[in-house]
Design a protein around this motif. Structure first.
Motif: not given
Length: 266
Positions: A19-22, A43-47
């Motif tokens: 959660d913090a990263a996304t 997206s880069e967030a998925d990875k």
């Protein structure tokens, strides 16, 4: 018999980190988005979220296998974590808050792997849902601040709320006529999409939902939340669990009718 509560606590730790990263990259103007071979976005967030979860699992559960949408399967054995780092990537990249990280633990059983822990975390909505086998399904901010989930008791299609994602998949499979017949019979239809309809079935806010084409990581977590809330989760073929490549979920009372309509002209 294992109670899986330690695994459920770990799933919450994993979801907190994801959660913090996304959320850090949600609505970022410089978010990098690529197109995968199946023409869906990543997206880069998925990875980053999947890498983060895999890193935590490598330390906390080094003997467990991991299957994720972005990086495939790693490891073997009777326990497998199944991850969708962002379910609803198209929403995520457009700034729509309906997306979630899905985390499940599946365990080898007679007939194949079955979900024993499932967690769905939608931080942009401020919502989280989870379940462990034989321990019920819950929603709340944390394990200590939660409400138990129960499906609805609606028993007539004419009183039922039906949720779906889109029309195109039903048409491609030749199921559109039955799908449309169902929409004419129910009280209400809404195209919420992705993980959300299944969580609303578990909460009793929606009575029926279905999707014509899904992957295991789309369903492993949502299926156990629905069933532990007292509902039914099968493929369109009626097979219980998340293994059919598509999904039908309900409060249980309407499940046969749901499957009947979606298969009647197929």
């Amino acid at each position: 018999m294992p109670d899986y509560l330690d695994d459920l606590r770990l799933a919450h730790v994993l979801a907190d980190a994801a959660d913090a990263a996304t959320m850090d990259r949600f609505k970022a103007l410089d978010l990098k988005v690529e197109t995968k071979p199946d023409m869906t976005p990543v997206s880069e967030a998925d990875k980053a979220a999947e890498e983060l979860i895999r890193g935590h699992l490598a330390r906390a559960r080094p003997r467990d296998a991991v299957l994720g949408e972005e990086y495939g399967v790693e490891g073997t054995g009777p326990r497998r974590w199944v991850i969708d780092p962002i379910d609803g990537t198209k929403n995520y990249v457009r700034g729509v808050p309906v997306w979630a990280t899905l985390i499940a633990l599946m365990e080898a059983a007679e007939g194949g792997f079955r979900p024993v822990v499932g967690l769905v975390s939608a931080p942009a909505l401020g919502r989280r849902w989870w379940a462990a086998l034989d321990h019920g399904a819950f929603s709340g901010r944390s394990l200590t601040s939660a409400s138990r989930l129960h499906v609805s008791q609606v028993s007539q299609l004419s009183d039922a709320s039906f949720a779906y994602s889109s029309l195109s998949g039903w048409e491609e499979q030749g199921r559109l006529d039955g799908f449309l017949d169902l929409t004419r019979e129910v009280w209400r239809t809404r195209a919420y999409g992705d993980f959300w309809p299944y969580m609303m079935v578990a909460e009793g806010a929606v009575d029926l939902c279905a999707e014509p084409e899904l992957s295991l990581w789309d369903m492993a977590a949502t299926s156990i939340v629905v069933t532990e809330a007292g509902g039914s989760f099968t493929g369109l073929d009626g097979r219980p669990g998340p293994h059919s490549g598509n999904a039908a979920a309900s409060n249980g009372l309407l499940h046969d009718e749901l499957l009947g309509y979606l298969n009647q002209r197929y």
